[in-house]
Design a protein around this motif. Structure first.
Motif, PDB file in Angstrom:
ATOM      1  N   PHE A 157       0.844  -1.190   0.000  1.00 53.60           N
ATOM      2  CA  PHE A 157       0.000   0.000   0.000  1.00 53.60           C
ATOM      3  C   PHE A 157       0.883   1.245   0.000  1.00 53.60           C
ATOM      4  O   PHE A 157       1.505   1.588   0.989  1.00 53.60           O
ATOM      5  CB  PHE A 157      -0.921  -0.027   1.220  1.00 53.60           C
ATOM      6  CG  PHE A 157      -1.964   1.036   1.224  1.00 53.60           C
ATOM      7  CD1 PHE A 157      -2.865   1.152   0.191  1.00 53.60           C
ATOM      8  CD2 PHE A 157      -2.057   1.923   2.274  1.00 53.60           C
ATOM      9  CE1 PHE A 157      -3.835   2.126   0.195  1.00 53.60           C
ATOM     10  CE2 PHE A 157      -3.030   2.902   2.301  1.00 53.60           C
ATOM     11  CZ  PHE A 157      -3.919   3.004   1.248  1.00 53.60           C
TER      12      PHE A 157
ATOM     13  N   ARG B  68      -0.079   4.558  -1.010  1.00 58.35           N
ATOM     14  CA  ARG B  68      -0.805   5.821  -0.807  1.00 58.35           C
ATOM     15  C   ARG B  68      -0.428   6.869  -1.847  1.00 58.35           C
ATOM     16  O   ARG B  68      -0.108   7.999  -1.523  1.00 58.35           O
ATOM     17  CB  ARG B  68      -0.587   6.368   0.593  1.00 58.35           C
ATOM     18  CG  ARG B  68      -1.142   5.489   1.669  1.00 58.35           C
ATOM     19  CD  ARG B  68      -0.921   6.092   3.028  1.00 58.35           C
ATOM     20  NE  ARG B  68      -1.250   5.130   4.052  1.00 58.35           N
ATOM     21  CZ  ARG B  68      -2.232   5.288   4.920  1.00 58.35           C
ATOM     22  NH1 ARG B  68      -2.963   6.368   4.901  1.00 58.35           N
ATOM     23  NH2 ARG B  68      -2.483   4.369   5.818  1.00 58.35           N
TER      24      ARG B  68
ATOM     25  N   TYR C 268      -7.248   1.693  -4.514  1.00 59.35           N
ATOM     26  CA  TYR C 268      -6.790   0.465  -3.875  1.00 59.35           C
ATOM     27  C   TYR C 268      -7.998  -0.296  -3.339  1.00 59.35           C
ATOM     28  O   TYR C 268      -8.902   0.310  -2.777  1.00 59.35           O
ATOM     29  CB  TYR C 268      -5.854   0.762  -2.703  1.00 59.35           C
ATOM     30  CG  TYR C 268      -4.594   1.492  -3.074  1.00 59.35           C
ATOM     31  CD1 TYR C 268      -3.505   0.808  -3.592  1.00 59.35           C
ATOM     32  CD2 TYR C 268      -4.482   2.866  -2.892  1.00 59.35           C
ATOM     33  CE1 TYR C 268      -2.337   1.473  -3.918  1.00 59.35           C
ATOM     34  CE2 TYR C 268      -3.324   3.535  -3.226  1.00 59.35           C
ATOM     35  CZ  TYR C 268      -2.253   2.835  -3.735  1.00 59.35           C
ATOM     36  OH  TYR C 268      -1.104   3.488  -4.065  1.00 59.35           O
TER      37      TYR C 268
ATOM     38  N   SER D 128      -4.701  -2.600  -7.274  1.00 60.92           N
ATOM     39  CA  SER D 128      -4.451  -1.162  -7.354  1.00 60.92           C
ATOM     40  C   SER D 128      -4.524  -0.745  -8.815  1.00 60.92           C
ATOM     41  O   SER D 128      -4.153  -1.511  -9.713  1.00 60.92           O
ATOM     42  CB  SER D 128      -3.096  -0.794  -6.762  1.00 60.92           C
ATOM     43  OG  SER D 128      -2.061  -1.384  -7.498  1.00 60.92           O
TER      44      SER D 128
END
Length: 106
Positions: free
Chosen positions: A16, A18, A24, A43
């Motif tokens: 992950f 960001r 996501y 993603s």
């Protein structure tokens, strides 16, 4: 079950990133042939292809245990969870439908 949760969250946190303009979500696939549940991290950046990374295979093929695992996972991670292969099935405790319509992946 705690080992599965720790393994999924540790792999998820490492993937992950960001990044802005990126969507996501988690996808849980019901593999009826192998009697397993597969967890994927998806993603997709704007105007790019979907990237799907397998996180874990749950060999305990029981909806009660899956519901318990997802309840604990939702407390730690606030991502959308998409279900594939659960058409017409219901959660054991709440009797809500897991997946209403088939998706193109089925």
């Amino acid at each position: 079950m705690n080992k599965d949760l720790e393994l999924i969250t540790s792999r998820l946190i490492s993937l992950f990133k960001r990044q802005s303009r990126t969507r996501y979500w988690l996808m849980i696939a019901n593999d009826t042939y192998d009697q397993t549940y597969n967890v994927f991290f998806n993603s997709q950046r704007v105007n790019e292809r979907l990237k799907s990374v397998p996180l874990h295979k749950l060999t305990n093929y029981d909806l009660v245990d899956l519901e318990r695992l997802l309840k604990q996972l939702r407390q730690t991670i606030k991502l959308t969870i998409e279900f594939v292969g659960f058409t017409g099935e219901r959660w054991p405790t709440s009797q809500k439908l897991i997946q209403r319509k088939r998706v193109p992946l089925e």
